[in-house]
Design a protein around this motif. Structure first.
Motif, PDB file in Angstrom:
ATOM      1  N   LEU A 282     -42.555   3.008 123.634  1.00 57.25           N
ATOM      2  CA  LEU A 282     -42.779   2.043 122.210  1.00 57.25           C
ATOM      3  C   LEU A 282     -42.673   0.706 122.309  1.00 57.25           C
ATOM      4  N   CYS A 283     -41.788   0.503 123.198  1.00 57.25           N
ATOM      5  CA  CYS A 283     -42.023  -1.312 123.623  1.00 57.25           C
ATOM      6  C   CYS A 283     -42.886  -1.151 123.476  1.00 57.25           C
TER       7      CYS A 283
ATOM      8  N   ASP B  68     -37.176  -1.354 131.891  1.00 57.99           N
ATOM      9  CA  ASP B  68     -36.405  -2.528 131.279  1.00 57.99           C
ATOM     10  C   ASP B  68     -37.771  -3.619 131.381  1.00 57.99           C
ATOM     11  N   ARG B  69     -37.891  -3.597 131.932  1.00 58.08           N
ATOM     12  CA  ARG B  69     -38.026  -5.269 132.388  1.00 58.08           C
ATOM     13  C   ARG B  69     -39.757  -5.163 131.955  1.00 58.08           C
ATOM     14  N   LEU B  70     -40.234  -3.722 131.724  1.00 56.58           N
ATOM     15  CA  LEU B  70     -41.461  -4.208 130.955  1.00 56.58           C
ATOM     16  C   LEU B  70     -41.422  -3.993 129.597  1.00 56.58           C
ATOM     17  N   GLY B  71     -40.577  -3.524 128.796  1.00 55.69           N
ATOM     18  CA  GLY B  71     -39.922  -3.583 127.836  1.00 55.69           C
ATOM     19  C   GLY B  71     -39.449  -5.044 127.692  1.00 55.69           C
ATOM     20  N   GLU B  72     -38.997  -5.532 128.587  1.00 59.47           N
ATOM     21  CA  GLU B  72     -38.802  -7.445 128.443  1.00 59.47           C
ATOM     22  C   GLU B  72     -39.411  -8.167 127.488  1.00 59.47           C
TER      23      GLU B  72
ATOM     24  N   LEU C  34     -40.323 -10.522 124.553  1.00 62.64           N
ATOM     25  CA  LEU C  34     -41.332 -11.316 124.818  1.00 62.64           C
ATOM     26  C   LEU C  34     -42.586 -11.697 124.138  1.00 62.64           C
ATOM     27  N   LEU C  35     -43.639 -11.045 124.247  1.00 59.34           N
ATOM     28  CA  LEU C  35     -44.851 -11.356 124.604  1.00 59.34           C
ATOM     29  C   LEU C  35     -44.992 -10.995 122.452  1.00 59.34           C
ATOM     30  N   ALA C  36     -44.241 -10.261 122.280  1.00 58.35           N
ATOM     31  CA  ALA C  36     -44.317 -10.236 121.123  1.00 58.35           C
ATOM     32  C   ALA C  36     -43.265 -11.167 119.656  1.00 58.35           C
ATOM     33  N   PHE C  37     -42.389 -12.515 120.789  1.00 59.19           N
ATOM     34  CA  PHE C  37     -41.751 -13.273 120.070  1.00 59.19           C
ATOM     35  C   PHE C  37     -43.135 -14.338 119.957  1.00 59.19           C
ATOM     36  N   TRP C  38     -43.960 -14.463 121.304  1.00 56.94           N
ATOM     37  CA  TRP C  38     -44.935 -15.527 121.055  1.00 56.94           C
ATOM     38  C   TRP C  38     -45.936 -15.073 120.235  1.00 56.94           C
ATOM     39  N   LEU C  39     -46.673 -13.971 120.002  1.00 54.74           N
ATOM     40  CA  LEU C  39     -47.592 -13.724 118.684  1.00 54.74           C
ATOM     41  C   LEU C  39     -46.994 -14.129 117.841  1.00 54.74           C
ATOM     42  N   VAL C  40     -45.603 -14.424 117.324  1.00 55.05           N
ATOM     43  CA  VAL C  40     -45.105 -14.936 115.865  1.00 55.05           C
ATOM     44  C   VAL C  40     -45.601 -16.224 115.938  1.00 55.05           C
ATOM     45  N   GLY C  41     -45.155 -16.546 117.333  1.00 55.65           N
ATOM     46  CA  GLY C  41     -45.351 -18.133 117.032  1.00 55.65           C
ATOM     47  C   GLY C  41     -44.252 -18.510 118.504  1.00 55.65           C
ATOM     48  N   ALA C  42     -43.840 -18.117 118.774  1.00 55.48           N
ATOM     49  CA  ALA C  42     -42.881 -18.895 119.843  1.00 55.48           C
ATOM     50  C   ALA C  42     -43.337 -19.791 121.132  1.00 55.48           C
ATOM     51  N   PRO C  43     -43.032 -20.718 121.307  1.00 58.75           N
ATOM     52  CA  PRO C  43     -43.767 -21.019 122.818  1.00 58.75           C
ATOM     53  C   PRO C  43     -43.897 -20.788 123.543  1.00 58.75           C
ATOM     54  N   GLY C  44     -45.012 -20.687 124.476  1.00 54.99           N
ATOM     55  CA  GLY C  44     -45.349 -19.789 125.798  1.00 54.99           C
ATOM     56  C   GLY C  44     -44.321 -19.973 126.819  1.00 54.99           C
ATOM     57  N   ALA C  45     -44.288 -21.575 127.430  1.00 61.21           N
ATOM     58  CA  ALA C  45     -43.208 -22.240 127.766  1.00 61.21           C
ATOM     59  C   ALA C  45     -41.515 -21.380 128.139  1.00 61.21           C
TER      60      ALA C  45
ATOM     61  N   GLY D 202     -41.339  -4.238 113.858  1.00 58.84           N
ATOM     62  CA  GLY D 202     -41.632  -4.689 115.545  1.00 58.84           C
ATOM     63  C   GLY D 202     -39.942  -4.781 116.139  1.00 58.84           C
ATOM     64  N   ALA D 203     -38.841  -5.135 115.148  1.00 53.19           N
ATOM     65  CA  ALA D 203     -37.446  -4.484 115.208  1.00 53.19           C
ATOM     66  C   ALA D 203     -37.435  -3.451 114.408  1.00 53.19           C
ATOM     67  N   LEU D 204     -37.584  -2.855 114.159  1.00 52.07           N
ATOM     68  CA  LEU D 204     -37.859  -1.321 114.407  1.00 52.07           C
ATOM     69  C   LEU D 204     -38.116  -0.830 115.556  1.00 52.07           C
ATOM     70  N   PHE D 205     -38.340  -0.817 116.209  1.00 54.13           N
ATOM     71  CA  PHE D 205     -40.011   0.407 117.322  1.00 54.13           C
ATOM     72  C   PHE D 205     -38.666  -0.658 118.386  1.00 54.13           C
ATOM     73  N   VAL D 206     -38.564  -1.772 118.742  1.00 53.15           N
ATOM     74  CA  VAL D 206     -37.248  -2.386 119.653  1.00 53.15           C
ATOM     75  C   VAL D 206     -35.960  -1.604 119.590  1.00 53.15           C
ATOM     76  N   LEU D 207     -35.780  -1.262 118.364  1.00 49.86           N
ATOM     77  CA  LEU D 207     -34.349  -0.598 118.064  1.00 49.86           C
ATOM     78  C   LEU D 207     -33.944   1.008 119.162  1.00 49.86           C
ATOM     79  N   LEU D 208     -35.775   1.165 118.432  1.00 57.02           N
ATOM     80  CA  LEU D 208     -35.688   3.135 119.065  1.00 57.02           C
ATOM     81  C   LEU D 208     -36.434   2.914 120.432  1.00 57.02           C
ATOM     82  N   ALA D 209     -37.175   1.662 121.223  1.00 60.10           N
ATOM     83  CA  ALA D 209     -37.034   2.126 122.274  1.00 60.10           C
ATOM     84  C   ALA D 209     -35.198   1.337 122.832  1.00 60.10           C
ATOM     85  N   ALA D 210     -34.183   0.923 123.053  1.00 60.54           N
ATOM     86  CA  ALA D 210     -33.138   0.582 122.878  1.00 60.54           C
ATOM     87  C   ALA D 210     -32.408   1.664 123.182  1.00 60.54           C
ATOM     88  N   VAL D 211     -32.392   2.724 121.518  1.00 63.93           N
ATOM     89  CA  VAL D 211     -32.219   4.325 121.450  1.00 63.93           C
ATOM     90  C   VAL D 211     -32.679   4.995 123.192  1.00 63.93           C
ATOM     91  N   ALA D 212     -33.707   5.275 123.461  1.00 60.85           N
ATOM     92  CA  ALA D 212     -34.590   5.571 124.491  1.00 60.85           C
ATOM     93  C   ALA D 212     -34.286   5.098 125.641  1.00 60.85           C
TER      94      ALA D 212
END
Length: 229
Positions: free
Chosen positions: A62-63, A116-120, A124-135, A80-90
Motif C-alpha cells: 500500500l505504501c 515502517d521505514r520503507l513506507g516512510e 517522502l518520494l511521493a512528496f518529491w514527485l508532487v514538488g517538494a525539494p529533494g534536499a 495517495g492520501a487514501l493509501f497512506v491511511l490504509l497503510a497506517a491501518v495495516a
C-alpha cells in the motif's frame, strides 16, 4: 491459535509490555479508540488465520502505491492520501494480529520496523514527485531514521523503556503525510502550481517535528542512561 485469542484487557496488558510499559487503556481518547479499532480488526483477522506477516507485507505494498498514484492528474494526491491511511491501518493491525493471537516474535518486530521505514521512504518520494525539494525530502527521511536508530541503540545500551514519546513519532509522520497530500490535492484544484508549494510546506513541517522530536529523545536518553550508569 484460534480459540486462545486475548480479550481487550489481556491484549492491552500484552501490548504495554511490548511498548515500553505504555498502557493503551489510559491513553488519550483518540489514541485509545485507534488502538481498540486495531485490536478488533486484528482479532477478526486472527480468527480468519491471517498471519501478521501477511498484513505487514500488505501495508508495504500500500505504501509503494502512494508514489505511483500521486502524479495522476487531478485526484493523484487524494488517492495517495487514501493509501497512506490504509497503510497506517495495516501498520497498526499487523501488530494487533500478532499480540491478540499470541504470535509476537522478535523477527516479526524487525520486519515491522523495516516495513515502517520503507513506507516512510515511499511517502517522502511521493512528496518529491508532487514538488517538494529533494534536499528537504532527504532531510526528513534522515531525521526520522535517526530518531528510530538512536532509540534502538539506547535500548541496547541499557535504557529500560522507550525514553520519551516525542513529537516526531511514527503517528506524527502518518498525520503529516496524510494531511500534506490532502491539502496539496486541494491546492492543486485551485491552481496546479500551488500543489508543489503546499507539499513543500508539509515536508518542512515533517523536518521540523522530526528534528525537535530527536532533540526530545536525546535529552530523555541522556537522563535515562545516566540513571542506569
Amino acid at each position: 491459535m484460534v480459540g486462545t485469542q486475548l480479550n481487550w484487557d489481556q491484549y492491552a496488558t500484552a501490548w504495554a509490555r511490548l511498548h515500553g510499559g505504555f498502557d493503551p487503556r489510559v491513553a488519550a481518547p483518540v489514541v485509545r479508540a485507534w488502538l481498540r479499532f486495531a485490536y478488533h480488526v486484528g482479532y477478526v483477522l486472527g480468527r480468519l488465520r491471517v498471519s501478521p506477516t501477511a498484513v505487514t507485507v500488505a501495508g508495504v505494498v500500500l505504501c509503494f502505491c502512494v508514489p505511483l498514484l500521486v502524479t495522476r492528474p487531478g485526484d493523484g494526491p487524494f488517492l495517495g492520501a487514501l493509501f497512506v491511511l490504509l497503510a497506517a491501518v495495516a501498520d497498526s493491525v499487523d501488530g494487533a494480529v500478532a499480540v491478540a493471537t499470541g504470535r509476537t516474535t522478535r523477527l516479526g518486530y524487525v520486519y515491522d520496523s523495516v516495513a515502517d521505514r520503507l513506507g516512510e521512504v515511499a511517502w517522502l518520494l511521493a512528496f518529491w514527485l508532487v514538488g517538494a525539494p529533494g534536499a528537504l525530502v532527504v532531510a526528513g527521511g534522515a531525521l526520522s531514521w535517526l530518531h528510530e536508530y538512536v532509540r534502538a541503540r539506547a535500548v541496547a545500551a541499557g535504557m529500560r523503556d522507550i525514553g520519551a514519546v516525542t513529537v516526531g513519532e511514527r503517528p506524527t509522520r502518518v498525520s503529516v503525510a496524510l494531511a500534506g497530500l490532502v491539502v496539496a490535492g486541494l491546492a492543486g484544484l485551485i491552481e496546479a502550481d500551488l500543489a508543489a508549494g503546499t507539499i513543500t510546506m508539509a515536508t518542512a513541517v515533517w523536518v521540523l517535528l522530526a528534528g525537535f522530536g530527536l532533540g526530545q529523545l536525546l535529552s530523555s536518553i541522556r537522563r535515562a542512561l545516566l540513571d542506569v550508569g
